[in-house]
Design a protein around this motif. Structure first.
Motif, PDB file in Angstrom:
ATOM      1  N   GLY A 144       0.805  -1.213   0.000  1.00 24.95           N
ATOM      2  CA  GLY A 144       0.000   0.000   0.000  1.00 24.95           C
ATOM      3  C   GLY A 144       0.837   1.261   0.000  1.00 24.95           C
ATOM      4  N   LEU A 145       1.773   1.358   0.933  1.00 24.91           N
ATOM      5  CA  LEU A 145       2.543   2.585   1.099  1.00 24.91           C
ATOM      6  C   LEU A 145       3.506   2.834  -0.057  1.00 24.91           C
ATOM      7  N   SER A 146       4.034   1.788  -0.668  1.00 30.05           N
ATOM      8  CA  SER A 146       5.024   1.936  -1.738  1.00 30.05           C
ATOM      9  C   SER A 146       4.430   2.371  -3.067  1.00 30.05           C
ATOM     10  N   GLY A 147       3.114   2.274  -3.223  1.00 25.56           N
ATOM     11  CA  GLY A 147       2.480   2.543  -4.506  1.00 25.56           C
ATOM     12  C   GLY A 147       2.269   1.297  -5.344  1.00 25.56           C
ATOM     13  N   LEU A 148       2.771   0.142  -4.868  1.00 23.84           N
ATOM     14  CA  LEU A 148       2.632  -1.087  -5.643  1.00 23.84           C
ATOM     15  C   LEU A 148       1.168  -1.448  -5.865  1.00 23.84           C
ATOM     16  N   ALA A 149       0.326  -1.257  -4.861  1.00 17.06           N
ATOM     17  CA  ALA A 149      -1.099  -1.592  -5.020  1.00 17.06           C
ATOM     18  C   ALA A 149      -1.760  -0.716  -6.073  1.00 17.06           C
ATOM     19  N   SER A 150      -1.317   0.531  -6.173  1.00 19.39           N
ATOM     20  CA  SER A 150      -1.847   1.417  -7.204  1.00 19.39           C
ATOM     21  C   SER A 150      -1.359   0.991  -8.585  1.00 19.39           C
ATOM     22  N   VAL A 151      -0.096   0.600  -8.680  1.00 17.90           N
ATOM     23  CA  VAL A 151       0.430   0.093  -9.952  1.00 17.90           C
ATOM     24  C   VAL A 151      -0.351  -1.143 -10.390  1.00 17.90           C
ATOM     25  N   ALA A 203      13.203  -1.507  -0.739  1.00 17.51           N
ATOM     26  CA  ALA A 203      13.385  -2.532  -1.763  1.00 17.51           C
ATOM     27  C   ALA A 203      12.296  -2.461  -2.824  1.00 17.51           C
ATOM     28  N   VAL A 204      11.044  -2.240  -2.399  1.00 17.65           N
ATOM     29  CA  VAL A 204       9.939  -2.212  -3.364  1.00 17.65           C
ATOM     30  C   VAL A 204       9.966  -0.931  -4.190  1.00 17.65           C
ATOM     31  N   ILE A 205      10.228   0.210  -3.550  1.00 13.24           N
ATOM     32  CA  ILE A 205      10.264   1.466  -4.312  1.00 13.24           C
ATOM     33  C   ILE A 205      11.368   1.425  -5.359  1.00 13.24           C
ATOM     34  N   ASP A 212       7.809   1.432 -13.592  1.00 13.56           N
ATOM     35  CA  ASP A 212       6.460   1.885 -13.226  1.00 13.56           C
ATOM     36  C   ASP A 212       6.396   3.323 -12.716  1.00 13.56           C
ATOM     37  N   MET A 213       7.514   4.026 -12.696  1.00 10.72           N
ATOM     38  CA  MET A 213       7.518   5.382 -12.144  1.00 10.72           C
ATOM     39  C   MET A 213       7.939   6.419 -13.176  1.00 10.72           C
ATOM     40  N   GLY A 214       7.687   6.111 -14.447  1.00 13.95           N
ATOM     41  CA  GLY A 214       8.012   7.078 -15.492  1.00 13.95           C
ATOM     42  C   GLY A 214       7.281   8.392 -15.312  1.00 13.95           C
ATOM     43  N   SER A 215       6.050   8.352 -14.803  1.00 14.99           N
ATOM     44  CA  SER A 215       5.265   9.576 -14.636  1.00 14.99           C
ATOM     45  C   SER A 215       5.842  10.487 -13.564  1.00 14.99           C
ATOM     46  N   GLN A 216       6.731   9.955 -12.721  1.00 11.71           N
ATOM     47  CA  GLN A 216       7.323  10.754 -11.647  1.00 11.71           C
ATOM     48  C   GLN A 216       8.820  10.971 -11.848  1.00 11.71           C
ATOM     49  N   LEU A 223       3.445  13.731 -13.901  1.00  9.42           N
ATOM     50  CA  LEU A 223       2.047  13.539 -14.268  1.00  9.42           C
ATOM     51  C   LEU A 223       1.271  13.265 -12.989  1.00  9.42           C
ATOM     52  N   PRO A 224       0.303  14.125 -12.642  1.00  7.14           N
ATOM     53  CA  PRO A 224      -0.369  13.975 -11.342  1.00  7.14           C
ATOM     54  C   PRO A 224      -1.169  12.694 -11.203  1.00  7.14           C
ATOM     55  N   GLN A 225      -1.676  12.184 -12.310  1.00  8.89           N
ATOM     56  CA  GLN A 225      -2.437  10.944 -12.269  1.00  8.89           C
ATOM     57  C   GLN A 225      -1.853   9.969 -13.275  1.00  8.89           C
ATOM     58  N   GLN A 226      -1.653   8.742 -12.838  1.00  8.20           N
ATOM     59  CA  GLN A 226      -1.156   7.714 -13.752  1.00  8.20           C
ATOM     60  C   GLN A 226      -2.346   7.074 -14.440  1.00  8.20           C
ATOM     61  N   ALA A 227      -2.479   7.313 -15.729  1.00 13.27           N
ATOM     62  CA  ALA A 227      -3.568   6.706 -16.491  1.00 13.27           C
ATOM     63  C   ALA A 227      -3.141   5.339 -16.989  1.00 13.27           C
ATOM     64  N   ALA A 228      -4.101   4.476 -17.126  1.00 12.65           N
ATOM     65  CA  ALA A 228      -3.800   3.128 -17.606  1.00 12.65           C
ATOM     66  C   ALA A 228      -3.538   3.153 -19.099  1.00 12.65           C
TER      67      ALA A 228
END
Length: 405
Positions: A144-151, A203-205, A212-216, A223-228
Motif C-alpha cells: 500500500g505505502l510503496s504505490g505497488l497496489a496502485s500500480v 526494496a519495493v520502491i 512503473d515510475m516514469g510519470s514521476q 504527471l499527477p495521475q497515472q492513467a492506464a
C-alpha cells in the motif's frame, strides 16, 4: 564440489520470510547458516498452516540447508553463547523492528567487540527513521505505502489491488542476499566491514522505479495521475483455457496477423505504427481476443509458434510443475526430509559452473543443532546438559542426555 560461499558462516536471527529467504539463498550457495531461535516456539512460520510431520510448508520453503540453535537470549548465559557463535562468523543478520536488537544487547557495537570484521545486516519494514519506523509491518502494508497496489490497479482512478504473492517480503530477501555478497566481496578487497541496512519499503520502491515510475521521473514535469495504458491485460481466453501473447515490434505484429489469419488489420489506420498500436491498445487487444476465443489453447499456441510470435500457455500451479519446459530446467526437485517426508521444492535459481551442489538438507527441527554447534565453541557435555535443564538451550527431542550421546 563446494558452493561459491563455502567457508562463510552466517548467524541468522531473522524470522518470517524476508530474512530467512535471504539467508537460505546464502545457504543454497554453500554458506553455513546458523539459525538462532527462541526455544519457546522459534520462527513463527513453524506454526503456519499446511503441516506434515510437525513442519509447516512455509517454514520448510525458507529455511533449508540451515542449522538450528535454540537459545534463550533473555538469559545472560544464552547471550554469552550467542556472542561465542558470533565471534567465529562472517555475517550477522537480524530483522527485528528498529530498536529491538539494541535492547537485546546485540547492536553493531556489541557485535563488533567480538567480531570486528563481521558484515552486520539490519532488515526493517518501513526503515530505521521516520514516523512509521517503529510500527509493525506486514507485506500488504508495504504494497500500500510503496504505490505497488496502485500500480497493480492499472491506473490511479481504479481501486488499488494487492499483488497475490508476498512480493515485498521476497523481493527484500533477494535484495538482502545480493547486498550481503557485495559486502563480503568488498571486505575481501578492502578489509572494511560493512553495516548493510535495507527496508522492505526501500526494496519495493527501488524495484518499481525501473518500469512503473516514469510519470514521476521528470522533476517539475510529473504527471499527477497515472492513467492506464489499457484496462485489459495480455491474458487471452480460448475455448478451453487461457494463453498469453505479447508483441512489441513491427515484425512481431505482422507475424501475429499471419498467425491469426487477419491480414486486413495491417491496413487499419489505427495500427499502422507502433505508436498508433499503443495509442489504440484497447481496440487492438479486443480484436485479438475476439479471434483467440474461437479455438483451443493448443491450436493457437501451435499457430503462434509457427510464426514465431511470443506466446505461452497460462498454467495453474499444478500444471506448471509438470510442464515440459519447467521439467527441462530442473528447477523443481524432490527429496526426503527425515520428519516431514517427501518434499518438492524449487532449487536455487542461479547455478554455478564450478559447483554441483549436493541434495539439499531439509529445514531443521527447532534446536536440532544446538549441542553440536556449541560443542564446537568449546562447551563440554556437562555444561550443555546443565544449560538445557535450566531452559537456556532448547532441546528438539527427548532429554539432554539423549541429545548429548
Amino acid at each position: 564440489m563446494t558452493g561459491p560461499l563455502h567457508g562463510i558462516r552466517v548467524i541468522d536471527l531473522t524470522a518470517m520470510v524476508s530474512g530467512p529467504m535471504a539467508t537460505m539463498m546464502l545457504a543454497d550457495q554453500g554458506a553455513e547458516v546458523i539459525k538462532v531461535e527462541n526455544p519457546a516456539g522459534g520462527d513463527f512460520t513453524r506454526l503456519a498452516a499446511n503441516r506434515q510431520g510437525g513442519f509447516a510448508a512455509s517454514y520448510l520453503n525458507n529455511n533449508r540447508n540451515k542449522r538450528s540453535v535454540a537459545l534463550n537470549l533473555k538469559d545472560p548465559e544464552g547471550k554469552n553463547a550467542l556472542l561465542k557463535l558470533i565471534a567465529g562468523a562472517d555475517v550477522f543478520v537480524q530483522n527485528f523492528r528498529p530498536g529491538v536488537i539494541e535492547r537485546m544487547g546485540f547492536d553493531e557495537d556489541a557485535v563488533r567487540k567480538v567480531a570486528p570484521d563481521i558484515v552486520y545486516v539490519s532488515i526493517s519494514g518501513f526503515g530505521e527513521n521516520g514516523p512509521y519506523a517503529d510500527r509493525p509491518v506486514y507485506d500488504p502494508l508495504i504494497q500500500g505505502l510503496s504505490g505497488l497496489a496502485s500500480v497493480q490497479a492499472g491506473s490511479d482512478q481504479h481501486r488499488p489491488q494487492l499483488v497475490r504473492t508476498i512480493l515485498p517480503d521476497k523481493l527484500t530477501g533477494v535484495t538482502a542476499a545480493q547486498a550481503i555478497t557485495a559486502a563480503l566481496f568488498a571486505r575481501e578487497r578492502t578489509g572494511a566491514a560493512q553495516h548493510v541496512r535495507l527496508s522492505m519499503l526501500d526494496a519495493v520502491i527501488a524495484f518499481l522505479w525501473g518500469s512503473d515510475m516514469g510519470s514521476q521521473t521528470f522533476v517539475q514535469h510529473e504527471l499527477p495521475q497515472q492513467a492506464a495504458a489499457s484496462f485489459q491485460d495480455l491474458i487471452y481466453e480460448t475455448t478451453n483455457g487461457y494463453i498469453t501473447v505479447a508483441v512489441q515490434n513491427d515484425r512481431e505484429w505482422r507475424a501475429l496477423l499471419k498467425a491469426l489469419d487477419k491480414p486486413e488489420w495491417a491496413d487499419d489506420p489505427r495500427f499502422l505504427t507502433a505508436e498508433l498500436r499503443q495509442r489504440n491498445i484497447d481496440a487492438r487487444l479486443e480484436l485479438t481476443q475476439s479471434v483467440l476465443r474461437t479455438d483451443t489453447s493448443e491450436f493457437w499456441l501451435e499457430q503462434l509458434q509457427a510464426e514465431n510470435v511470443p506466446s505461452a500457455p497460462v498454467l495453474n500451479r499444478h500444471q506448471m510443475i509438470s510442464h515440459p519446459q519447467v521439467a527441462a530446467t530442473g528447477i523443481i526437485r524432490e527429496y526426503d526430509h527425515p520428519q516431514a517426508g517427501r518434499l518438492r521444492q524449487a532449487r536455487a535459481a542461479a547455478r554455478f559452473s564450478g559447483a554441483e551442489l549436493p541434495p539439499p538438507a531439509g529445514a531443521p527441527a527447532l534446536g536440532a543443532d544446538t549441542f553440536a554447534v556449541l560443542r564446537a565453541c568449546g562447551y563440554d557435555d556437562a555444561t550443555l546438559a546443565d544449560l538445557a535443564e535450566r531452559g537456556v538451550l532448547g532441546i528438539p527431542l527427548g532429554n539432554p542426555k539423549e541429545n548429548l550421546e
